[in-house]
Design a protein around this motif. Structure first.
Motif, PDB file in Angstrom:
ATOM      1  N   ASN A  28      -5.415  14.478   4.410  1.00 37.08           N
ATOM      2  CA  ASN A  28      -4.676  14.712   3.252  1.00 37.08           C
ATOM      3  C   ASN A  28      -3.796  13.854   2.707  1.00 37.08           C
ATOM      4  OD1 ASN A  28      -5.916  17.452   3.441  1.00 37.08           O
ATOM      5  ND2 ASN A  28      -4.156  18.336   4.727  1.00 37.08           N
ATOM      6  N   THR A  29      -4.329  12.749   2.581  1.00 37.37           N
ATOM      7  CA  THR A  29      -3.504  11.446   1.940  1.00 37.37           C
ATOM      8  C   THR A  29      -4.349  10.719   1.156  1.00 37.37           C
ATOM      9  OG1 THR A  29      -2.737  11.173   4.403  1.00 37.37           O
ATOM     10  CG2 THR A  29      -2.417   9.366   2.841  1.00 37.37           C
ATOM     11  N   LEU A  30      -3.519  10.258   0.046  1.00 38.56           N
ATOM     12  CA  LEU A  30      -3.971   9.370  -0.870  1.00 38.56           C
ATOM     13  C   LEU A  30      -3.429   8.132  -0.759  1.00 38.56           C
ATOM     14  CD1 LEU A  30      -5.269   9.530  -3.887  1.00 38.56           C
ATOM     15  CD2 LEU A  30      -3.039   9.728  -4.717  1.00 38.56           C
ATOM     16  N   TYR A  31      -3.929   7.121  -1.072  1.00 41.33           N
ATOM     17  CA  TYR A  31      -3.299   5.750  -1.133  1.00 41.33           C
ATOM     18  C   TYR A  31      -3.582   4.980  -2.405  1.00 41.33           C
ATOM     19  CZ  TYR A  31      -4.435   6.778   3.826  1.00 41.33           C
ATOM     20  OH  TYR A  31      -4.489   7.385   5.041  1.00 41.33           O
ATOM     21  N   LEU A  32      -2.721   3.924  -2.702  1.00 41.60           N
ATOM     22  CA  LEU A  32      -2.624   3.014  -3.442  1.00 41.60           C
ATOM     23  C   LEU A  32      -2.588   1.671  -2.920  1.00 41.60           C
ATOM     24  CD1 LEU A  32      -3.265   2.380  -6.788  1.00 41.60           C
ATOM     25  CD2 LEU A  32      -0.680   2.778  -6.750  1.00 41.60           C
ATOM     26  N   ARG A  45       0.865  -1.109  -0.291  1.00 37.89           N
ATOM     27  CA  ARG A  45      -0.093   0.037  -0.016  1.00 37.89           C
ATOM     28  C   ARG A  45       1.019   1.348   0.026  1.00 37.89           C
ATOM     29  NH1 ARG A  45      -4.486   2.405   4.318  1.00 37.89           N
ATOM     30  NH2 ARG A  45      -2.446   2.963   5.407  1.00 37.89           N
ATOM     31  N   LEU A  46       0.698   2.143  -0.911  1.00 37.40           N
ATOM     32  CA  LEU A  46       1.367   3.415  -1.141  1.00 37.40           C
ATOM     33  C   LEU A  46       0.604   4.275  -0.175  1.00 37.40           C
ATOM     34  CD1 LEU A  46       2.927   2.992  -4.752  1.00 37.40           C
ATOM     35  CD2 LEU A  46       3.770   1.986  -2.698  1.00 37.40           C
ATOM     36  N   SER A  47       1.060   5.562   0.117  1.00 36.92           N
ATOM     37  CA  SER A  47       0.762   6.597   0.626  1.00 36.92           C
ATOM     38  C   SER A  47       1.252   7.742  -0.059  1.00 36.92           C
ATOM     39  CB  SER A  47       0.813   6.663   2.203  1.00 36.92           C
ATOM     40  OG  SER A  47       0.168   5.644   2.623  1.00 36.92           O
TER      41      SER A  47
END
Length: 122
Positions: free
Chosen positions: A77-81, A19-21
């Motif tokens: 304020n965070t995006l995840y992949l 999981r990328l942040s």
């Protein structure tokens, strides 16, 4: 005006998950469409996935559909992949981006993170 910092990359075996942040700075984060791109050695940077500012729409490249999931938590304020069932061909530098969602599902990046390396071993 937007600064992006990725984290979560690393080495994983084929079939594994990561999981990328992407942590974003800026008061307008919640109004920015967000996305991920990747670039493997000797290849052009390619689109992976994107999400609208309010999270109501997403877009995925065909090769990632069903394995990767994009999400965002605007309060953080965070995006995840989330990347599942990783394959050696997924090895690349993954870049977080902020920009504009274009009608039809296209994403125009305006700001870029520094990238995080994802290496998938066989």
């Amino acid at each position: 005006q937007v600064q992006l910092v990725e984290s979560g990359g690393g080495l994983v075996q084929a079939g594994g998950s990561l999981r990328l942040s992407c942590a974003a700075s800026g008061r307008t984060f919640s109004r920015q469409a967000m996305g991920w791109f990747r670039q493997a050695p000797e290849k052009e940077r390619e689109f992976v996935t994107a999400v609208t500012w309010n999270g109501d729409r997403t877009s995925y490249a065909d090769s990632m559909m069903g394995r990767f999931t994009i999400s965002r938590h605007n309060a953080k304020n965070t995006l995840y992949l989330q990347m599942n069932n990783l394959k050696p061909e997924d090895t690349a530098v993954y870049y977080c981006a902020a920009g504009q969602w274009v009608v039809g599902g296209s994403f125009r990046p305006d700001y870029w993170g520094q990238g995080t390396q994802v290496t998938v071993s066989s």
